[in-house]
Design a protein around this motif. Structure first.
Motif, PDB file in Angstrom:
ATOM      1  N   TYR A 181      38.504  45.278  35.252  1.00  0.00           N
ATOM      2  CA  TYR A 181      37.066  45.500  35.436  1.00  0.00           C
ATOM      3  C   TYR A 181      36.752  46.829  34.756  1.00  0.00           C
ATOM      4  O   TYR A 181      37.161  47.874  35.269  1.00  0.00           O
ATOM      5  CB  TYR A 181      36.720  45.636  36.920  1.00  0.00           C
ATOM      6  N   ALA A 208      42.942  45.130  37.384  1.00  0.00           N
ATOM      7  CA  ALA A 208      42.954  44.426  38.674  1.00  0.00           C
ATOM      8  C   ALA A 208      44.101  43.422  38.751  1.00  0.00           C
ATOM      9  O   ALA A 208      44.595  43.129  39.836  1.00  0.00           O
ATOM     10  CB  ALA A 208      41.624  43.733  38.899  1.00  0.00           C
ATOM     11  N   SER A 211      44.265  44.081  46.326  1.00  0.00           N
ATOM     12  CA  SER A 211      45.489  43.798  45.564  1.00  0.00           C
ATOM     13  C   SER A 211      45.264  42.797  44.429  1.00  0.00           C
ATOM     14  O   SER A 211      46.170  42.563  43.629  1.00  0.00           O
ATOM     15  CB  SER A 211      46.597  43.292  46.505  1.00  0.00           C
ATOM     16  N   LYS A 219      43.676  39.494  44.829  1.00  0.00           N
ATOM     17  CA  LYS A 219      43.659  38.077  45.229  1.00  0.00           C
ATOM     18  C   LYS A 219      42.380  37.365  44.773  1.00  0.00           C
ATOM     19  O   LYS A 219      42.449  36.297  44.145  1.00  0.00           O
ATOM     20  CB  LYS A 219      43.795  37.958  46.768  1.00  0.00           C
ATOM     21  N   HIS A 249      44.426  36.033  54.682  1.00  0.00           N
ATOM     22  CA  HIS A 249      44.841  37.303  55.283  1.00  0.00           C
ATOM     23  C   HIS A 249      45.704  37.054  56.511  1.00  0.00           C
ATOM     24  O   HIS A 249      46.465  37.919  56.929  1.00  0.00           O
ATOM     25  CB  HIS A 249      43.627  38.147  55.689  1.00  0.00           C
TER      26      HIS A 249
HETATM   27  N1  ATP Z   1      33.079  43.704  40.426  1.00  0.00           N
HETATM   28  C1  ATP Z   1      34.037  44.634  40.381  1.00  0.00           C
HETATM   29  N2  ATP Z   1      33.899  45.723  39.594  1.00  0.00           N
HETATM   30  C2  ATP Z   1      34.870  46.671  39.516  1.00  0.00           C
HETATM   31  N3  ATP Z   1      36.037  46.608  40.201  1.00  0.00           N
HETATM   32  C3  ATP Z   1      36.210  45.553  41.002  1.00  0.00           C
HETATM   33  C4  ATP Z   1      35.240  44.505  41.144  1.00  0.00           C
HETATM   34  N4  ATP Z   1      35.708  43.581  41.996  1.00  0.00           N
HETATM   35  C5  ATP Z   1      36.907  44.030  42.397  1.00  0.00           C
HETATM   36  N5  ATP Z   1      37.225  45.205  41.802  1.00  0.00           N
HETATM   37  C6  ATP Z   1      38.481  45.973  41.971  1.00  0.00           C
HETATM   38  O1  ATP Z   1      39.564  45.150  41.569  1.00  0.00           O
HETATM   39  C7  ATP Z   1      40.666  45.280  42.453  1.00  0.00           C
HETATM   40  C8  ATP Z   1      41.025  43.919  43.036  1.00  0.00           C
HETATM   41  O2  ATP Z   1      39.942  43.456  43.832  1.00  0.00           O
HETATM   42  P1  ATP Z   1      39.954  42.038  44.538  1.00  0.00           P
HETATM   43  O3  ATP Z   1      38.560  41.761  45.010  1.00  0.00           O
HETATM   44  O4  ATP Z   1      40.564  41.048  43.634  1.00  0.00           O
HETATM   45  O5  ATP Z   1      40.925  42.316  45.772  1.00  0.00           O
HETATM   46  P2  ATP Z   1      41.356  41.379  46.973  1.00  0.00           P
HETATM   47  O6  ATP Z   1      42.840  41.302  46.953  1.00  0.00           O
HETATM   48  O7  ATP Z   1      40.593  40.111  46.949  1.00  0.00           O
HETATM   49  O8  ATP Z   1      40.926  42.270  48.237  1.00  0.00           O
HETATM   50  P3  ATP Z   1      40.310  41.838  49.668  1.00  0.00           P
HETATM   51  O9  ATP Z   1      41.483  41.483  50.536  1.00  0.00           O
HETATM   52  O10 ATP Z   1      39.669  43.114  50.138  1.00  0.00           O
HETATM   53  O11 ATP Z   1      39.343  40.738  49.471  1.00  0.00           O
HETATM   54  C9  ATP Z   1      40.258  46.334  43.473  1.00  0.00           C
HETATM   55  O12 ATP Z   1      40.749  47.569  43.045  1.00  0.00           O
HETATM   56  C10 ATP Z   1      38.742  46.324  43.416  1.00  0.00           C
HETATM   57  O13 ATP Z   1      38.206  47.569  43.762  1.00  0.00           O
END
Ligand code: ATP
Ligand code: MG
Length: 272
Positions: free
Chosen positions: A12, A17, A39, A41, A196
């Motif tokens: 991003y 990511a 992480s 996901k 989760h």
């Molecule tokens: N739209 C975005 N713009 C910038 N960074 C983002 C965006 N969406 C997610 N990120 C970043 O990308 C990384 C992965 O995010 P992601 O949403 O895939 O995590 P996740 O594993 O689904 O977390 P959660 O369990 O909180 O849902 C994180 O560091 C997050 O801050």
């Protein structure tokens, strides 16, 4: 192989990511994606759903490059349910929303089969009494069930579910996971579910991918992935892992730092 992910990375802006993600999933398989907040996901699921385009790497669906599939093909191949929240306020009823799932199959209007599939999807999720209610007027768990029902009505070969049980009560957590299990085992579909709840993951998934800071930290059968050492390294938590007749059970006991401090204190006391 139904789904093949080869060396996928996503950034991003300048924030990485996902880095070098490679895995496969076959028909009949439930693959659980687990890992701490942030992480990667949801980013991985959005790449699989073609909501995001990977910066690097390729995703294959039945040997075909996902990026090259056309819109109507995508609808029959992939059903994606985003995580709960942020989707309310639509002035559509429950049944209209679930019927949207039949869009990839509609030709000259709604067929008898379309109605049967929609009715079954509503029934599976206990939504029949709510069929005529407006989506925006439902509780968050009820809304989540509607979006799951819409994806079921779509009858895709691969279901991509981001935290499908997060807003559901204990009965529907089990109902939805059992339904997912049946869709895979009986109908040969592939389910990729971000979870989760490690107990649901350990019980219903065939294999797990444990993500840590955008990379795959561990992959394999639940018993091999849900180990105290992996949970300590990735979540920073001391956990007790047991094997119940229905699957792996994880009880988080304390943050690892506190537990480590406690262990050091006890060791010091024992020495004194
Ligand atoms: N739209 C975005 N713009 C910038 N960074 C983002 C965006 N969406 C997610 N990120 C970043 O990308 C990384 C992965 O995010 P992601 O949403 O895939 O995590 P996740 O594993 O689904 O977390 P959660 O369990 O909180 O849902 C994180 O560091 C997050 O801050
Ligand atoms: Mg997420």
């Amino acid at each position: 192989m139904r789904l093949q992910v080869k060396d996928v990375s996503f950034t991003y802006g300048s924030v990485p990511a996902l880095e070098n993600i490679t895995f496969k999933a076959s028909g009949g398989e439930v693959l659980g994606i687990i890992g701490p907040n942030g992480s990667g996901k949801s980013t991985l699921l959005r790449c699989l759903a073609r909501v995001l385009r990977p910066r690097q790497g390729t995703i294959f669906f039945d040997g075909k490059n996902l990026a090259a599939l056309r819109g109507h093909e995508i609808g029959r191949c992939l059903g994606y349910v985003p995580p709960p929240g942020g989707q309310a306020g639509f002035p559509t009823t429950v049944v209209e929303t679930v019927l949207q799932g039949r869009r990839p199959y509609l030709t000259w209007g709604v067929s008898r089969r379309d109605l049967e599939v929609v009715s079954a999807a509503l029934g599976y999720l206990g939504l029949t009494p709510l069929a005529e209610r407006l989506l925006g007027e439902l509780s968050s768990g009820q809304q989540q069930k509607v979006f799951l029902a819409r994806a079921l009505a779509q009858e895709p070969e691969v279901l991509l579910l981001d935290e499908p049980t997060a807003t559901l009560d204990i009965r529907y957590q089990l109902e939805v996971m059992a339904l997912i299990r049946r869709l895979a085992t009986k109908e040969g579909r592939t389910v990729v579910a971000v979870l989760h709840d490690l107990n649901l993951a350990g019980r219903f998934a065939d294999r797990l991918l444990l993500l840590h800071e955008g990379r795959i930290f561990a992959a394999g059968k639940p018993a091999a992935v849900l180990t105290p050492a992996n949970l300590r390294a990735v979540y920073g938590v001391e956990a007790v892992v047991t094997e119940a007749p229905w699957g792996i059970q994880v009880t988080p006991v304390a943050p690892a730092t506190a537990a480590e401090k406690e262990a050091r204190k006890e060791a010091a006391l024992a020495r004194a």
